[in-house]
Write a protein that holds these residues in place. Structure first.
Motif, PDB file in Angstrom:
ATOM      1  N   LEU A 164      -4.592  46.487  38.427  1.00 13.73           N
ATOM      2  CA  LEU A 164      -5.184  47.796  39.526  1.00 13.73           C
ATOM      3  C   LEU A 164      -4.698  47.565  41.072  1.00 13.73           C
ATOM      4  O   LEU A 164      -4.073  47.902  41.624  1.00 13.73           O
ATOM      5  N   ALA A 165      -4.620  46.098  41.106  1.00 16.74           N
ATOM      6  CA  ALA A 165      -4.225  45.427  42.780  1.00 16.74           C
ATOM      7  C   ALA A 165      -2.715  45.769  42.749  1.00 16.74           C
ATOM      8  O   ALA A 165      -2.370  46.372  43.623  1.00 16.74           O
ATOM      9  N   LEU A 166      -2.099  45.637  41.749  1.00 20.98           N
ATOM     10  CA  LEU A 166      -0.936  45.728  41.204  1.00 20.98           C
ATOM     11  C   LEU A 166      -0.710  47.587  41.167  1.00 20.98           C
ATOM     12  O   LEU A 166       0.441  47.585  42.420  1.00 20.98           O
ATOM     13  N   GLY A 167      -0.734  48.040  40.925  1.00 22.34           N
ATOM     14  CA  GLY A 167      -1.190  50.285  41.198  1.00 22.34           C
ATOM     15  C   GLY A 167      -1.261  50.245  42.759  1.00 22.34           C
ATOM     16  O   GLY A 167      -0.018  50.953  43.006  1.00 22.34           O
ATOM     17  N   LYS A 168      -2.621  49.585  43.324  1.00 20.60           N
ATOM     18  CA  LYS A 168      -2.757  49.936  44.797  1.00 20.60           C
ATOM     19  C   LYS A 168      -1.744  49.377  45.465  1.00 20.60           C
ATOM     20  O   LYS A 168      -0.955  50.022  46.306  1.00 20.60           O
ATOM     21  N   ALA A 169      -1.325  48.316  45.134  1.00 20.63           N
ATOM     22  CA  ALA A 169       0.231  47.698  46.017  1.00 20.63           C
ATOM     23  C   ALA A 169       1.104  48.860  46.113  1.00 20.63           C
ATOM     24  O   ALA A 169       1.513  48.762  47.006  1.00 20.63           O
ATOM     25  N   ILE A 170       1.575  49.400  45.237  1.00 18.49           N
ATOM     26  CA  ILE A 170       2.639  50.248  44.679  1.00 18.49           C
ATOM     27  C   ILE A 170       2.685  51.422  45.778  1.00 18.49           C
ATOM     28  O   ILE A 170       3.305  52.525  45.342  1.00 18.49           O
TER      29      ILE A 170
END
Ligand code: NAI
Length: 340
Positions: A164-170
């Motif tokens: 989720l954090a990576l998805g948010k970051a992109i």
């Protein structure tokens, strides 16, 4: 499950080095978005080509793929699917350490066991539903590309938080992250679009073109009506904004009646030439061959043989009358000028 807006916590990425392996369409877009989202330790791993130069120009530290894999805790694996298995064996696997995170943007190689990661890492997928340039362009205007999230291995017990954090970051929480149960579901959805839906749509378009040409319509006219005018693209955009039925009022009543009555003719099996069931059967066969690995074996074999069918078919369609006329029309009308 849908994750949006406030979902996802970037602090789980603190003190972790994120390596983007492959600075191509997706790699560049995702790396730039993550940096703009405030992810601090991003490095790039790429072979020595123009993509690597681009990464340096964009201000990233760029290493060879194995060096980057060695330094990283979280790896975005963004080289093309066809080369991933070999690159993985040679440049990634030897450098994976316990607790690392391997993130894919496509389910393909895990689904077909072409890559088998060790058990002591997390294996996740944040797969944008868009081409790389749009992943970046949407982010730049404050929006984001929606993504699928899937967890294949959850060694750390925190794989979902990291995903989720990576998805948010992109940028994906800006529009939505949809969690799905497996990499295989993403693979099937992706391949069925390519092998089931698009072939049907394009064959229908070719049929319309040929029928009109036979009636005396000039090729440029048939092609403009088909897709060169972009009306069709516009209609699809409106479907995404307002819905299939919701956008109908944008068309004349004659158009609306013609569309909905003939959609229903196919749905109800009242067309004598072809039925909705025939269309579904074609799609169903593609889905079976995607699911049982038959397509994947066919494609692996094609690659090993040096792409004979691939090249022959591109030659065949490039030399077809419709495509020759299409290229001529695009040139004559200067349509490619306003492509972004
Ligand atoms: P791409 O074709 O843009 O990748 C090019 C990158 O791969 C460059 O950095 C290049 O240096 C490297 N590369 C190419 N061949 C190589 C080789 N033989 N050895 C080592 N490095 C090599 O890839 P793209 O399209 O960004 O795809 C990356 C991943 O994203 C794939 O898993 C793909 O399925 C996925 N994806 C792609 C989308 C798209 O629209 N292109 C959409 C969503 C996911």
């Amino acid at each position: 499950t849908l994750f949006k807006n406030q979902d996802g916590d970037l602090s789980v990425l603190d003190d972790r080095t994120v390596a983007v392996i492959g600075y191509g369409n997706q790699g560049r877009a995702q790396a730039l978005n993550m940096r703009d989202s405030g992810v601090e330790n991003i490095i790039i791993g790429n072979r020595g080509d123009s993509s690597k130069e681009q990464a340096k120009k964009d201000g990233f530290e760029a290493y060879s793929m194995d060096q980057a894999a060695n330094k990283a805790d979280i790896l975005f694996f963004l080289v093309p699917d066809e080369v991933q298995p070999q690159v993985y064996k040679e440049k990634i696997e030897p450098y994976l350490k316990e607790g690392d995170v391997l993130n894919f943007a496509s389910g393909y190689n895990i689904t077909y066991n072409l890559i088998t990661p060790p058990e002591n890492i997390d294996v996740i997928m944040i797969a944008p539903r868009m081409i790389g340039t749009m992943v970046r362009e949407l982010y730049e205007v404050g929006d984001g590309a929606p993504s699928f999230l899937a967890i294949n291995q959850n060694y750390s017990g925190k794989a979902k938080d990291i995903g989720l954090a990576l998805g948010k970051a992109i940028g994906s929480t800006r529009s939505g992250i949809i969690e799905i149960d497996s990499f295989a579901l993403e693979t099937k959805s992706d391949l069925l679009m390519e092998q089931g839906l698009i072939p049907i749509i394009l064959n229908a378009m070719i049929a319309k073109y040929e029928l009109e040409i036979a009636e005396g319509m000039p090729p440029a006219g048939a092609l403009l009506e088909l897709y060169l005018s972009r009306e069709l693209g516009y209609i699809f955009e409106k479907m995404a904004e307002q819905g299939i039925i919701g956008q109908m009022p944008l068309h004349s009543q004659t158009s609306q009646y013609g569309q909905i009555s003939r959609i229903d003719e196919l749905q109800e099996g009242e067309a004598e030439e072809v039925s909705y069931n025939d269309i579904k059967k074609f799609m169903g066969r593609q889905l079976r061959n995607i699911g049982n690995g038959k397509f994947a074996r066919e494609w692996s074999n094609e690659q090993q043989m040096g792409y004979p069918v691939f090249h022959r078919l591109f030659e065949k369609y490039n030399n077809s009358e419709m495509i020759k006329e299409e290229q001529k029309t695009i040139k004559e009308l200067g349509l490619s000028n306003d492509l972004t």
